[in-house]
Design a protein around this motif. Structure first.
Motif, PDB file in Angstrom:
ATOM      1  N   ALA B  14       6.311  -5.917  -4.210  1.00  0.00           N
ATOM      2  CA  ALA B  14       4.886  -5.573  -3.437  1.00  0.00           C
ATOM      3  C   ALA B  14       4.300  -4.541  -4.009  1.00  0.00           C
ATOM      4  N   THR B  15       4.916  -3.129  -4.259  1.00  0.00           N
ATOM      5  CA  THR B  15       4.518  -2.064  -4.685  1.00  0.00           C
ATOM      6  C   THR B  15       3.792  -2.137  -6.135  1.00  0.00           C
ATOM      7  N   TRP B  17       2.764  -4.894  -7.463  1.00  0.00           N
ATOM      8  CA  TRP B  17       1.734  -5.844  -7.373  1.00  0.00           C
ATOM      9  C   TRP B  17       0.432  -5.018  -6.858  1.00  0.00           C
ATOM     10  N   ARG B  18       0.606  -4.198  -6.039  1.00  0.00           N
ATOM     11  CA  ARG B  18      -0.311  -3.268  -5.626  1.00  0.00           C
ATOM     12  C   ARG B  18      -0.848  -2.335  -6.586  1.00  0.00           C
ATOM     13  N   ASP B  19      -0.023  -1.875  -7.248  1.00  0.00           N
ATOM     14  CA  ASP B  19      -0.514  -1.067  -8.469  1.00  0.00           C
ATOM     15  C   ASP B  19      -1.216  -1.777  -9.442  1.00  0.00           C
ATOM     16  N   ALA B  22      -4.767  -2.668  -8.435  1.00  0.00           N
ATOM     17  CA  ALA B  22      -5.666  -1.617  -8.092  1.00  0.00           C
ATOM     18  C   ALA B  22      -6.728  -1.389  -9.129  1.00  0.00           C
TER      19      ALA B  22
END
Lengths: 329, 298
Positions: B14-15, B17-19, B22
């Motif tokens: 998940a992190t 994907w978030r990065d 961005a």
């Protein structure tokens, strides 16, 4: 240093030897070596004679030693197409490829380093963003397609530059060169730009990354604090630090420029070794293929060796005892 | 791949994907790439004609400029080539081949290279230095030279092109897998696994490999783009796939003889498609590398 150099030389020798084994094995994988060495329309008696001359009736390892012995003497067979020694054919075409590759590399280094400095020093300026976006396009552009489009734009539509051949040449040291005449330079322009484009993007990104790393280091800030002119800080303090990795990459990129020049050469009908190689593969002129491979491997191993030595001379931090292989890519 | 994401808990994925998300450029590139893959997969259904079916071609429609109305297809949006083939259809089918070659070679070379790298890291000593010598020897020669050697000795055709690409690519994965595995092998969870007397291959494949995947995925994105470019180059030079099933590179080569007479579209559009495909992979790969980077290493 000398013990490192000796080890490095032995290593280079092994690389050349390994490549000859691979080329030799490739010849045998490709089919009956008699077919490779004899022109297809030779009769049975001629085939048997050639087989005996080349020792093809002997065990494989003996054949390899024979191949090596002849290769050392510069004899790699005769071209079926040109009916002249394959190696001299390659050597004859080499200057054309060299001048194209060197010019392309000069363009790439000049534009790559200056654009990279610009983008690295002002990372948030619109022009820097444009440069970086351009570099992604540069890395994604298929070289051969750009070559075609350059022909369309500058030769067909605008009619500014010629699209094929070497143009006028003048001899220097017994070799014909194009870059010494205006007409030759006009012929060189499009192929050299075509070949340089990918490398510009590569060197640009490398330079930018180096600048971004170095610009915040204490010695650069200290140089600024001393009130040195920005041009001196950039030209001496920053550039010197980032040149070391770039020099090594340039050595390797020179090899890849020579190898990839076959694409550019075949688009612009540039009579170099790359075009010779492509044509030889298409008509299965195997002696020329072998001669090209042997010549290019020798050239690459030498360039890699020189780049390694230069790297060690430039950067005293690199331990001389550490004999890591010269491969980076 | 899915099994691995499940075992390593949801949070890191998940992190990443978030990065990744961005960056709008990266998201856009991913969308473009997904669109191109979908178009390639659906080519038999969405292409106006089957460019390989000679009965659907009309030679009288040869070399029509883009937008011309035609007999076999209502409108040739991107023009036709010299055989009256609809360029849009030919490009969709060519895209299929380019992606198949790029992704296929990456999968095989990735598996072989990763296995070699893991073996070298685990075995150490002579086996390690021997395997890495071979990888270095290979990496010190330009990719096109190695590919050319394979084609020169074995002949053209899609199987040999794949073989050439795999030979060119495996060493990158081997190097990356080895350096990542060397770091992982020193970590505590591997020591714990060793204390449980798990067999070495289980430790390597179930414990070390999943943690090496981030760097391998980054290598894979660049290698897919490079493989597609190399295949296109070989095909353009007439040393790649066969003429009956043109990839994007071969389509560009087909239009080459008409470029000088100003009929540029035959070469232009396949090249634009290739450029968009490569740029999408490169841009998404760049951002993926940044997103994965903090998690590389111990």
């Amino acid at each position: 240093m000398s013990s490192w150099l000796l080890r490095r030389l032995i290593q280079a020798g092994f690389v050349v030897l390994a490549m000859t084994v691979i080329v030799f094995a490739g010849l045998h994988l490709a089919g009956n070596p008699v077919d490779i060495l004899v022109s297809p329309d030779a009769d049975a008696a001629e085939r048997a004679r050639i087989a005996a001359v080349f020792g093809l009736d002997r065990p494989l390892w003996r054949q390899y030693l024979l191949f090596l012995e002849r290769a050392v003497q510069g004899d790699l067979g005769r071209s079926f197409i040109y009916n002249q020694p394959a190696l001299s054919l390659v050597v004859e075409r080499l200057p054309a490829t060299l001048e194209l590759s060197v010019l392309a590399l000069l363009l790439a280094v000049g534009f790559g380093i200056s654009l990279g400095l610009l983008a690295g020093l002002r990372p948030h300026a619109p022009v820097s963003r444009l440069i970086m976006a351009g570099s992604v396009v540069g890395l994604s552009l298929p070289t051969f397609w750009v070559g075609l489009m350059l022909v369309v734009a500058f030769s067909v539509r605008l009619g500014w530059l010629p699209s094929s051949g070497r143009g006028a040449t003048v001899p220097l040291l017994g070799v014909e060169w194009s870059f010494l005449t205006l007409d030759g330079l006009r012929h060189l322009a499009l192929p050299a730009v075509n070949l340089a484009l990918f490398k510009v993007a590569l060197i640009l990104r490398l330079t930018r990354a180096g600048v971004r790393e170095v610009v915040h280091l204490d010695y650069v800030r200290f140089a600024r604090a001393r009130g040195l002119a920005p041009s001196r800080v950039i030209g001496v303090h920053i550039l010197r630090a980032i040149l070391i990795p770039i020099v090594t990459v340039i050595g390797l990129e020179f090899c890849s420029t020579i190898a990839f020049s076959m694409v550019t050469e075949s688009i612009f009908a540039w009579p170099g070794i790359g075009r010779l190689m492509i044509e030889s593969i298409q008509v299965l002129d195997r002696p020329v293929i072998v001669a090209y491979l042997v010549a290019v491997v020798l050239l690459f191993v030498t360039v890699n060796l020189l780049a390694d030595i230069l790297y060690r001379l430039l950067d005293p931090r690199v331990g001389l005892a550490d004999a890591a292989p010269g491969a980076v890519r | 791949m899915t099994a691995i994401t499940e075992t390593t808990s949801q949070t890191p994925g998940a992190t990443v994907w978030r990065d990744f998300a961005a960056s709008g450029v990266a998201l856009g590139s991913l969308a473009v790439f997904a669109l191109l893959v979908a178009a390639a997969l659906l080519a038999p259904w969405i292409a106006p004609q089957n460019p390989f079916d000679l009965t659907q071609l009309d030679v009288l429609d040869g070399r029509l400029p883009p937008g011309s109305p035609g007999g076999a297809v209502r409108v040739y949006w991107l023009g036709t080539d010299d055989q009256g083939r609809d360029m849009l259809s030919a490009m969709l089918y060519g895209l299929r081949l380019s992606l198949l070659v790029g992704v296929g070679s990456a999968l095989v070379a990735g598996s072989v290279g990763t296995l070699v790298g893991l073996t070298a890291a685990q075995a150490g000593g002579r086996i390690d230095s021997g395997l890495m010598r071979v990888a270095d020897l290979q990496l010190s020669f330009p990719s096109i030279l190695i590919a050319l050697m394979v084609i020169a000795f074995l002949g053209r055709g899609i199987a040999n092109v794949l073989l050439a690409l795999i030979l060119v690519e495996w060493a990158y994965y081997a190097r990356a897998a080895r350096s990542a595995a060397l770091v992982e092998l020193k970590s505590e969870y591997v020591e714990a696994a060793r204390c449980l007397v798990l067999p070495p291959h289980r430790i390597l494949l179930r414990h070390v490999l999943p943690n090496c995947l981030p760097s391998l995925v980054v290598i894979a994105t660049t290698q897919v783009a490079r493989a597609i470019a190399l295949e296109a180059t070989l095909s353009f030079l007439g040393l790649g796939v066969s003429v009956t099933e043109p990839s994007l590179g071969l389509l560009i080569a087909n239009g080459r003889s008409y470029v000088l007479s100003g009929e540029t579209w035959i070469s232009l559009y396949p090249g634009v498609a290739l450029l968009i495909l490569m740029a999408a992979i490169n841009l998404a790969g760049d951002q993926l590398r940044d997103a994965l980077n903090p998690r590389l290493g111990p």
